[in-house]
Design a protein around this motif. Sequence first.
Motif, PDB file in Angstrom:
ATOM      1  N   GLY A 240      -2.359   2.849   9.353  1.00 31.51           N
ATOM      2  CA  GLY A 240      -3.522   4.369   9.311  1.00 31.51           C
ATOM      3  C   GLY A 240      -1.802   5.477   8.917  1.00 31.51           C
ATOM      4  N   ALA A 241      -2.656   5.505   7.213  1.00 28.92           N
ATOM      5  CA  ALA A 241      -1.838   6.332   6.042  1.00 28.92           C
ATOM      6  C   ALA A 241      -1.681   7.782   6.914  1.00 28.92           C
ATOM      7  N   ALA A 242      -0.703   8.161   7.312  1.00 27.71           N
ATOM      8  CA  ALA A 242      -0.707   9.670   7.816  1.00 27.71           C
ATOM      9  C   ALA A 242       0.223  10.192   7.325  1.00 27.71           C
ATOM     10  N   ASP A 251      -1.818   5.750  -1.713  1.00 24.01           N
ATOM     11  CA  ASP A 251      -2.453   4.215  -2.159  1.00 24.01           C
ATOM     12  C   ASP A 251      -1.493   2.871  -2.049  1.00 24.01           C
ATOM     13  N   GLN A 252      -0.136   3.617  -1.853  1.00 23.57           N
ATOM     14  CA  GLN A 252       0.920   2.586  -1.931  1.00 23.57           C
ATOM     15  C   GLN A 252       0.446   2.086  -1.053  1.00 23.57           C
ATOM     16  N   LEU A 253       0.293   2.497  -0.116  1.00 21.95           N
ATOM     17  CA  LEU A 253       0.384   2.157   1.423  1.00 21.95           C
ATOM     18  C   LEU A 253      -0.839   0.501   1.460  1.00 21.95           C
ATOM     19  N   GLN A 254      -1.484   1.038   1.349  1.00 24.66           N
ATOM     20  CA  GLN A 254      -3.596   0.687   0.931  1.00 24.66           C
ATOM     21  C   GLN A 254      -3.096  -0.608  -0.131  1.00 24.66           C
ATOM     22  N   ARG A 266      -7.223   6.053   5.875  1.00 26.01           N
ATOM     23  CA  ARG A 266      -6.709   7.032   4.821  1.00 26.01           C
ATOM     24  C   ARG A 266      -7.862   8.416   5.302  1.00 26.01           C
ATOM     25  N   GLY A 267      -7.140   9.626   4.398  1.00 28.32           N
ATOM     26  CA  GLY A 267      -7.887  10.167   5.035  1.00 28.32           C
ATOM     27  C   GLY A 267      -7.104  11.818   3.863  1.00 28.32           C
TER      28      GLY A 267
END
Length: 406
Positions: A240-242, A251-254, A266-267
């Motif tokens: 979860g990119a919160a 983008d980095q986390l994905q 993500r949102g």
Amino acid sequence: MEIVILAVVIAVVVIGALGGLVVGSRRKKQLPPPPPSTPDITAAPPAEPHVGEEAETPRDEARRTIEEVDLPVTEEAVEEVEEAPPAPAAPAAPEVEVPAPTAGRMVRLRSRLSRSQNALGKGLLSLLSREHLDEDTWEEIEDILLTADVGVQPTQELVERLRERVKVLGTRTPDELRALLREELLTLVVPEFDRTVNTESPLDTPGIVMVVGVNGTGKTTTTGKLARVLVADGKNVLLGAADTFRAAAADQLQTWGERVGARTVRGPEGGDPASIAFDAVKEGAEIGADVVLIDTAGRLHTKTGLMDELGKVKRVVEKHAPLDEVLLVLDATTGQNGLVQARVFAEVVDITGIVLTKLDGTAKGGIVVAVQRELGVPVKLVGLGEGADDLAPFEPEVFVDALIGD
């Protein structure tokens, strides 16, 4: 007389012939065009030629085909038409990597840890090996421990125990000193702590792990590496990119997730972090994920509003299920400032474990002792390098062995 008449007739004939020639030549000359006159506006305009009519070729003449007509050759006609470049191929899906197993990972990375930590262990062993341990020597030992960020209270406790045991021991061989120091340091690190990253939910929901920390500690990178740790242990992970305030965070986390086949929720940039965290937990339950990792925005521990928002993320997530783990990421090089950060975060969310990053780049390994003493929670993971698999479960024995060297 007759001759004269004949000559006259010949002369008349010649003159007549010459006159005829002159008149004929004058008739052949073109007359000048008549002066322009006022056009007759009532007269009908001349008929325009119809399409396909030819000015000089009679209609009954056979027409030539297009193949029989010689067209002028131009440079453009003989130029070869350049072939259009082929359409770019669709990007291939990233290859899913298989992370290295976590069992024994810290042992494999021990050499990196020992290169930067040996100054602490070697310094202590050198001082304890002196024939006479006077007050100045014990003060030097205290200075080494304080410089290594062990903390005031743990340092005083360690020095007192060492003084007592050295006095009882009497003669001290290098091996005896190393064993003594190892035992006392291990006691400070508290090997009894449960250092398991809790990812098992007591409910029929995924385990929920929230990662918090200030900017610059490597929090998002740590979250991505933690996903690899869990995947290596056989877990199905959803991210979860919160962190919606740093443009590149999602983008980095994905990218980290794609490398191990983990989906990322993500949102929009600047969106509500609590809403994204809620959606991540909801989707994790729907797809049957084992663990949901939530990366939160980096918080300045001095900003009350941001810290309150972190508490909101926690409350919203817990509408689905209770958090199983809240990991605080600290930079091992920040020393005592890291303790201040830890204290403030612990007041906002219930910290259950600590991740120390950049532990390979500092001789201040004593922060492990200090932060555990400050929060009463264990160091569970340590970052020992820049590689994707350089995040290791913390093992107290390996850590202390790296401190004092071989």
